[in-house]
Write an enzyme that holds these catalytic residues in place. Structure first.
Site, PDB file in Angstrom:
ATOM      1  N   LYS A   1       0.810  -1.210   0.000  1.00 26.33           N
ATOM      2  CA  LYS A   1       0.000   0.000   0.000  1.00 26.33           C
ATOM      3  C   LYS A   1       0.853   1.274   0.000  1.00 26.33           C
ATOM      4  CE  LYS A   1      -3.624  -2.454  -0.399  1.00 26.33           C
ATOM      5  NZ  LYS A   1      -4.371  -3.182   0.589  1.00 26.33           N
TER       6      LYS A   1
HETATM    7  C1  LIG Z   1      -5.353  -4.357   0.950  1.00 20.88           C
HETATM    8  C2  LIG Z   1      -6.835  -4.196   0.997  1.00 20.88           C
HETATM    9  C3  LIG Z   1      -7.584  -4.450   2.153  1.00 20.88           C
HETATM   10  C4  LIG Z   1      -7.021  -5.162   3.349  1.00 20.88           C
HETATM   11  O1  LIG Z   1      -5.989  -4.510   3.966  1.00 20.88           O
HETATM   12  P1  LIG Z   1      -5.153  -5.278   5.095  1.00 20.88           P
HETATM   13  O2  LIG Z   1      -4.406  -4.165   5.768  1.00 20.88           O
HETATM   14  O3  LIG Z   1      -4.264  -6.244   4.393  1.00 20.88           O
HETATM   15  O4  LIG Z   1      -6.127  -5.924   6.005  1.00 20.88           O
HETATM   16  C5  LIG Z   1      -8.925  -4.141   2.175  1.00 20.88           C
HETATM   17  N1  LIG Z   1      -9.532  -3.638   1.086  1.00 20.88           N
HETATM   18  C6  LIG Z   1      -8.866  -3.390  -0.060  1.00 20.88           C
HETATM   19  C7  LIG Z   1      -9.598  -2.814  -1.219  1.00 20.88           C
HETATM   20  C8  LIG Z   1      -7.501  -3.698  -0.149  1.00 20.88           C
HETATM   21  O5  LIG Z   1      -6.848  -3.507  -1.309  1.00 20.88           O
END
Ligand SMILES: *Cc1c(COP(=O)(O)O)cnc(C)c1O
Length: 382
Positions: A180
């Site tokens: 991210k």
């Molecule tokens: C990465 C992601 C999540 C989950 O995030 P985590 O921190 O791994 O729990 C939720 N929604 C979307 C759209 C994502 O891309």
């Protein structure tokens, strides 16, 4: 080889993490609180509650607003499983809504017909980092007495009109997963203007123990505590927060670099009729977590999957965001969705490829991606 993603980790993160390790305080503590405060200030939200993932934030957000068994929650078809998975934790039902063709965000004009007397919440997902039509979505929520819980996993630090992500819906949930736009390895943050919901999330993330439970091993704290609810082990650690603090200090620079890369791709592909570039609405600015192109398959002699293989042969790793939820075996059997109800998702899924976009890419890397895409387009033009 150009990897699909590489986190932007420098001596800044290493120094902060070492500082935590040397301090002897490695779980939730002063750096976690500092990270929450700095994040809150950056976003401009009243509260920021850190957790060990965005999924945990989404779960406790639904818990805070009181989701019950049998309730329904509106979720877009095109998202990561986490968005709908948390709804199933409550034995509640994710109700899918198709996406817009241009932005791949939830189509706000299709939401109202999916609202029933069991609907409690709308969970818009800011696909690829571009915010959804939040004015429309919030108006629908207000009219129907629903809460808006934003899946902002892609959206740090996007803006909408004159507002930053995290200050628009009732609760917004950010992800700091390795891929991210701000990473702590694993981690998440929930922001909200509602103090009561924020306090509920703060208590539930650490075993349901009364507020500031983490202080019980500090000089300031006390050994005595009370368990107020059946909570969870969802807290962030100071090692994660240390990375987050270093990442937050350069978030604007990292965003600028993403914007530059996106602009280079757009410049290279905009005039072509065999590939469609991401569409960004005029009143908002994307975080550019992803750069998703759509192939115009009628101009090509190969399908999307082969296109991905051809790029790999040229040293460019890509991905697909996302396989629509209703295509996964679990959702198919558990909720019996009818793919015929989602014509836009069906058509777009066959066409999408996510190109590498991250601050550590050099101009040469970006040029190699462009050359490779153009080479494949030309070689397999029909
Ligand atoms: C990465 C992601 C999540 C989950 O995030 P985590 O921190 O791994 O729990 C939720 N929604 C979307 C759209 C994502 O891309």
């Amino acid at each position: 080889m150009i990897p699909f993603h590489k986190p932007y980790i420098t001596i800044d993160e290493i120094t902060e993490v070492l500082d935590s390790l040397r301090s002897g305080w490695i779980t939730m503590g002063p750096k976690t609180i500092e990270f929450e405060n700095k994040f809150r200030e950056y976003i401009g939200s009243k509260n920021a509650v850190s957790m060990n993932s965005c999924t945990a934030c989404l779960h406790l957000a639904l818990k805070a607003v009181g989701l019950q068994e049998g309730d329904e929650v509106i979720v877009p078809t095109v998202t990561f499983t986490a968005t709908a998975e948390v709804v199933t934790y409550f034995k509640a039902n994710p109700v899918l809504v198709d996406i817009e063709e241009n932005t791949c965000n939830i189509d706000a004009s299709l939401i109202e017909r999916k609202i029933s007397n069991r609907t409690r919440a709308i969970m818009p997902v800011h696909f690829a980092g571009q915010l959804c039509d939040m004015d429309e979505i919030c108006a629908i929520a207000k009219k129907n007495n629903l809460v808006v819980i934003e899946d902002a996993a892609h959206a740090m630090p996007a803006c909408y009109k004159d507002r930053k992500v995290g200050t628009i819906g009732d609760i917004a949930c950010f992800s700091f997963y390795a891929t991210k736009s701000l990473t702590t390895g694993e981690g998440g943050m929930a922001t909200t203007a509602n103090d009561e919901w924020a306090d509920k999330m703060r208590i539930l993330r650490l075993h349901g123990i009364s507020k500031d439970a983490w202080k019980r091993y500090t000089g300031e704290g006390s050994w005595y505590y009370e368990v107020e609810a059946a909570g969870y082990k969802y807290n962030m650690t100071d090692i994660q927060a240390a990375m987050g603090l270093a990442q937050l200090r350069k978030i604007d620079w990292m965003w600028k670099r993403r914007k530059e890369i996106a602009a280079s791709y757009t410049k290279a592909f905009a005039a072509r009729d065999d590939i469609e570039i991401p569409y960004v609405k005029a009143d908002r600015e994307s975080a550019w977590h992803l750069y998703v192109v759509k192939l115009n398959l009628d101009k090509l002699s190969i399908e999307r999957n082969q296109f991905i293989e051809e790029l790999k042969r040229r040293g460019v790793m890509t991905s697909v965001h996302f396989i629509p939820l209703y295509k996964h075996p679990y959702y198919m059997t558990a909720f019996n969705y009818n793919s015929g109800e989602f014509p836009v998702s069906e058509a777009i899924y066959k066409r999408i490829i996510s190109l590498p976009i991250y601050p550590g890419m050099s101009d040469e890397d970006v040029a190699q991606v462009i050359c490779s895409v153009v080479d494949v387009l030309q070689k397999f033009s029909s």
